[in-house]
Design a protein around this motif. Structure first.
Motif, PDB file in Angstrom:
ATOM      1  N   GLY A  33       1.008  -1.311   0.037  1.00 30.42           N
ATOM      2  CA  GLY A  33       0.284   0.056   0.077  1.00 30.42           C
ATOM      3  C   GLY A  33       0.387   1.383  -0.051  1.00 30.42           C
ATOM      4  O   GLY A  33       2.070   0.988   0.226  1.00 30.42           O
ATOM      5  N   GLY A  34       0.274   2.300  -0.377  1.00 31.42           N
ATOM      6  CA  GLY A  34       1.299   3.267   0.002  1.00 31.42           C
ATOM      7  C   GLY A  34       2.094   4.035  -1.385  1.00 31.42           C
ATOM      8  O   GLY A  34       1.682   2.946  -2.648  1.00 31.42           O
ATOM      9  N   GLY A  35       2.944   5.223  -1.343  1.00 34.30           N
ATOM     10  CA  GLY A  35       4.090   4.922  -2.185  1.00 34.30           C
ATOM     11  C   GLY A  35       3.524   5.044  -3.127  1.00 34.30           C
ATOM     12  O   GLY A  35       4.521   5.518  -4.529  1.00 34.30           O
ATOM     13  N   LEU A  36       2.171   6.603  -3.477  1.00 36.58           N
ATOM     14  CA  LEU A  36       2.315   7.067  -5.028  1.00 36.58           C
ATOM     15  C   LEU A  36       3.331   7.708  -4.658  1.00 36.58           C
ATOM     16  O   LEU A  36       3.458   7.719  -6.157  1.00 36.58           O
ATOM     17  N   LEU A  37       3.727   8.758  -4.881  1.00 37.09           N
ATOM     18  CA  LEU A  37       4.628   9.920  -4.708  1.00 37.09           C
ATOM     19  C   LEU A  37       6.057   8.965  -5.378  1.00 37.09           C
ATOM     20  O   LEU A  37       6.316   9.502  -6.492  1.00 37.09           O
ATOM     21  N   ARG A  38       6.440   7.836  -4.699  1.00 32.44           N
ATOM     22  CA  ARG A  38       7.361   7.161  -5.087  1.00 32.44           C
ATOM     23  C   ARG A  38       7.350   6.733  -6.394  1.00 32.44           C
ATOM     24  O   ARG A  38       8.283   6.019  -7.287  1.00 32.44           O
ATOM     25  N   ALA A  39       6.817   5.814  -6.618  1.00 32.84           N
ATOM     26  CA  ALA A  39       6.105   5.266  -8.198  1.00 32.84           C
ATOM     27  C   ALA A  39       6.229   6.500  -8.609  1.00 32.84           C
ATOM     28  O   ALA A  39       6.946   6.115  -9.991  1.00 32.84           O
ATOM     29  N   LYS A  40       5.630   7.362  -8.932  1.00 33.92           N
ATOM     30  CA  LYS A  40       5.822   8.554  -9.926  1.00 33.92           C
ATOM     31  C   LYS A  40       6.813   9.001  -9.809  1.00 33.92           C
ATOM     32  O   LYS A  40       7.402   9.232 -11.366  1.00 33.92           O
ATOM     33  N   LEU A  41       7.368   9.205  -8.805  1.00 35.51           N
ATOM     34  CA  LEU A  41       9.136   9.597  -9.111  1.00 35.51           C
ATOM     35  C   LEU A  41      10.240   8.118  -9.581  1.00 35.51           C
ATOM     36  O   LEU A  41      10.484   8.575 -10.749  1.00 35.51           O
ATOM     37  N   ALA A  42      10.050   6.816  -9.567  1.00 36.68           N
ATOM     38  CA  ALA A  42      10.771   5.568  -9.977  1.00 36.68           C
ATOM     39  C   ALA A  42      10.326   5.903 -11.889  1.00 36.68           C
ATOM     40  O   ALA A  42      10.683   5.723 -12.652  1.00 36.68           O
ATOM     41  N   GLU A  43       8.421   6.055 -12.143  1.00 34.33           N
ATOM     42  CA  GLU A  43       8.278   6.131 -13.222  1.00 34.33           C
ATOM     43  C   GLU A  43       8.957   7.057 -14.145  1.00 34.33           C
ATOM     44  O   GLU A  43      10.009   6.690 -15.593  1.00 34.33           O
ATOM     45  N   ARG A  98       1.841  -0.193 -13.520  1.00 32.10           N
ATOM     46  CA  ARG A  98       1.346   0.534 -12.424  1.00 32.10           C
ATOM     47  C   ARG A  98       2.321  -0.354 -11.552  1.00 32.10           C
ATOM     48  O   ARG A  98       3.026  -0.386 -10.147  1.00 32.10           O
ATOM     49  N   GLY A  99       2.119  -1.823 -11.621  1.00 31.10           N
ATOM     50  CA  GLY A  99       2.858  -2.665 -10.181  1.00 31.10           C
ATOM     51  C   GLY A  99       4.255  -2.757 -10.057  1.00 31.10           C
ATOM     52  O   GLY A  99       4.674  -2.717  -9.949  1.00 31.10           O
ATOM     53  N   PHE A 100       4.697  -2.055 -11.899  1.00 32.19           N
ATOM     54  CA  PHE A 100       6.101  -2.391 -11.670  1.00 32.19           C
ATOM     55  C   PHE A 100       6.923  -1.230 -11.531  1.00 32.19           C
ATOM     56  O   PHE A 100       7.686  -0.984 -10.534  1.00 32.19           O
ATOM     57  N   PHE A 101       6.646  -0.064 -11.670  1.00 28.34           N
ATOM     58  CA  PHE A 101       6.524   1.286 -10.835  1.00 28.34           C
ATOM     59  C   PHE A 101       6.385   1.506  -9.414  1.00 28.34           C
ATOM     60  O   PHE A 101       6.918   1.836  -8.703  1.00 28.34           O
ATOM     61  N   HIS A 102       5.162   1.131  -9.121  1.00 33.06           N
ATOM     62  CA  HIS A 102       5.290   0.651  -7.692  1.00 33.06           C
ATOM     63  C   HIS A 102       6.386  -0.331  -6.429  1.00 33.06           C
ATOM     64  O   HIS A 102       6.838   0.830  -5.616  1.00 33.06           O
ATOM     65  N   ARG A 103       6.749  -1.099  -7.012  1.00 39.07           N
ATOM     66  CA  ARG A 103       7.456  -1.609  -6.752  1.00 39.07           C
ATOM     67  C   ARG A 103       9.001  -0.962  -7.117  1.00 39.07           C
ATOM     68  O   ARG A 103       9.591  -0.909  -5.813  1.00 39.07           O
ATOM     69  N   LEU A 104       9.229  -0.896  -8.211  1.00 39.93           N
ATOM     70  CA  LEU A 104      10.600   0.125  -7.934  1.00 39.93           C
ATOM     71  C   LEU A 104      10.626   1.357  -7.276  1.00 39.93           C
ATOM     72  O   LEU A 104      11.868   1.432  -6.513  1.00 39.93           O
ATOM     73  N   GLY A 105       9.426   2.206  -7.324  1.00 42.68           N
ATOM     74  CA  GLY A 105       9.479   3.181  -6.231  1.00 42.68           C
ATOM     75  C   GLY A 105       9.628   2.531  -4.592  1.00 42.68           C
ATOM     76  O   GLY A 105      10.183   3.511  -3.837  1.00 42.68           O
ATOM     77  N   THR A 106       9.064   2.028  -4.536  1.00 43.67           N
ATOM     78  CA  THR A 106       9.266   0.906  -3.071  1.00 43.67           C
ATOM     79  C   THR A 106      10.110   0.421  -2.258  1.00 43.67           C
ATOM     80  O   THR A 106      10.879   0.505  -1.413  1.00 43.67           O
TER      81      THR A 106
END
Length: 424
Positions: free
Chosen positions: A28-38, A76-84
């Motif tokens: 859960g969470g990590g939306l900003l990190r996912a956006k930065l990772a993308e 979405r899943g990839f960038f979420h994991r990459l950011g987290t």
């Protein structure tokens, strides 16, 4: 019972017990990190010689015909994991089938070659603050070292038989060079290349008739058997019960049982002295905090005038320092407690222990070729892997591990050395 890839206590051994080796739901969470990772990922891949294909038909990257292609099934899943979880998340996303590539090692080699430049320098300085730390239980104490070795090497002898050659040698081979200076030969020549690597190290250490030889890290016995065939009296030690039993059986079957003493023990517990001590790709499992003890043990166990032969994987010193103490995808899923040393660290630790180097030979391209042959063989054996009780996620985990390692050597990020030391 379902296991989670996000639990560092859960390793690949779960699959051997016929337990689903499943990827956990997206954290859960990590939306900003996912956006930065993308943003960072798309900025980096825009200038890299690769192609990224998205589900909506978008194609990005600076790749041309023949360049490796990364297919994102679930951006979405990839960038979420990459950011987290950064590089751990990159690997877990592959395990979770969120991305694929038919040129996996080539793709990873592009990323490996550009790794120091993928993240802007200002953000690299924040790495320590966000990196996951290794769990305390992964330390290579006397008890922890055996547990860490069992995690990898006691999976199943049958599994390793599926992709290693008949010598059962699980380290870099040494091939003949073709006119372009690149390793030549396919799987049919792998056994010969492994024997060439072993013989070279034994020759450098003067191992022959009557030599009292200690091998630290038995593997499945290929080095011990070739040394015994020369007439050496071999003591070989391992922390893997599977390998201990396998080496004993192989020595007896070869009629060399009286020359090969196989012991289930830690190098720190050995007391005798030997004419030569060899250790092939075992230092990577020692742990940085134990390197001084390891090199002092090498000196202590070597008789006057004796030789010490090491084969070691190395990485750049600054990358080793940056990764020290951090949890990585490899330490989480493949080699808990392990760390690859730098040549600088080996030089420093060996000198501090009173050893001086007589010989150093690097052959990293040969390791890339060795790993390619292993990975091809492993992929060809997917049905046999499944028949042993290992599930699809385990298979993807090991395919990524082999490709990840191959890419490191192909890109020059990793190297492998044969080194010989003296105590006098």
């Amino acid at each position: 019972m379902e296991q989670s890839l996000d639990n560092p206590a859960v390793g690949v051994t779960a699959a051997r017990q016929s337990v689903p080796f499943a990827v956990a739901a997206q954290p859960g969470g990590g939306l900003l990190r996912a956006k930065l990772a993308e943003r960072l990922f798309r900025s980096a891949t825009a200038r890299l010689p690769l192609t990224v294909r998205y589900p909506d038909g978008r194609v990005e990257g600076a790749g041309r015909d023949g360049s490796p292609v990364m297919v994102l099934h679930d951006p979405r899943g990839f960038f979420h994991r990459l950011g987290t979880a950064r590089l751990i998340g990159f690997g877990e996303s592959y395990q979770a089938r969120e991305w694929d590539s038919t040129q996996l090692a080539e793709l990873l080699a592009v990323f490996a070659a550009e790794l120091p430049r993928l993240v802007p320098a200002p953000l690299q300085s924040l790495r320590r603050a966000f990196d996951l730390r290794r769990p305390g239980g992964a330390a290579n104490s006397l008890r922890g070292a055996r547990r860490n070795i069992e995690h990898h090497y006691d999976l199943s002898d049958e599994l390793f038989e599926l992709f290693l050659d008949e010598t059962m040698t699980y380290s870099a081979a040494l091939f003949h060079q073709n006119p372009l200076g690149r390793p030549d030969g396919g799987f049919a020549t792998l056994a010969d290349a492994q024997c060439r690597k072993i013989d070279r190290l034994l020759d450098l250490c003067g191992v022959g008739l009557g030599t009292r030889l200690l091998e630290i890290g038995s593997g499945w016995g290929s080095l011990a058997l070739r040394a015994a065939a020369r007439g050496a009296q071999v003591t070989t030690i391992t922390l893997s019960s599977n390998q201990h039993d396998a080496v004993r059986r192989r020595a007896d079957a070869a009629g060399l049982g009286d020359l090969v003493d196989v012991r289930l023990m830690d190098y720190r517990a050995v007391q005798e002295r030997y004419d030569a001590v060899v250790s092939v790709e075992m230092i990577e499992a020692v742990g940085r905090e134990h390197w001084p003890t390891y090199f002092r043990a090498l000196r202590r166990l070597t008789a006057p005038g004796g030789r010490i032969g090491l084969q070691a994987i190395t990485m750049p010193h600054e990358r080793m320092v940056a990764a020290a103490g951090s949890q990585t995808w490899i330490t989480k899923y493949i080699f808990p407690g392990g760390i690859i040393p730098s040549q600088t660290a080996i030089d420093s630790e060996s000198q501090a222990a009173g050893l001086h180097m007589l010989h150093d030979f690097s052959f990293g391209r040969h390791y890339a070729h060795t790993l390619r042959l292993w990975r091809d063989r492993f992929s060809e054996q997917r049905e046999a892997v499944a028949a042993l009780g290992f599930d699809e996620t385990f298979r993807r985990t090991w395919e990524l591990y082999l490709a990840y390692s191959e890419a490191g050597f192909a890109a020059g990020y990793l190297d492998v050395h044969q080194m010989v030391f003296a105590t006098d």
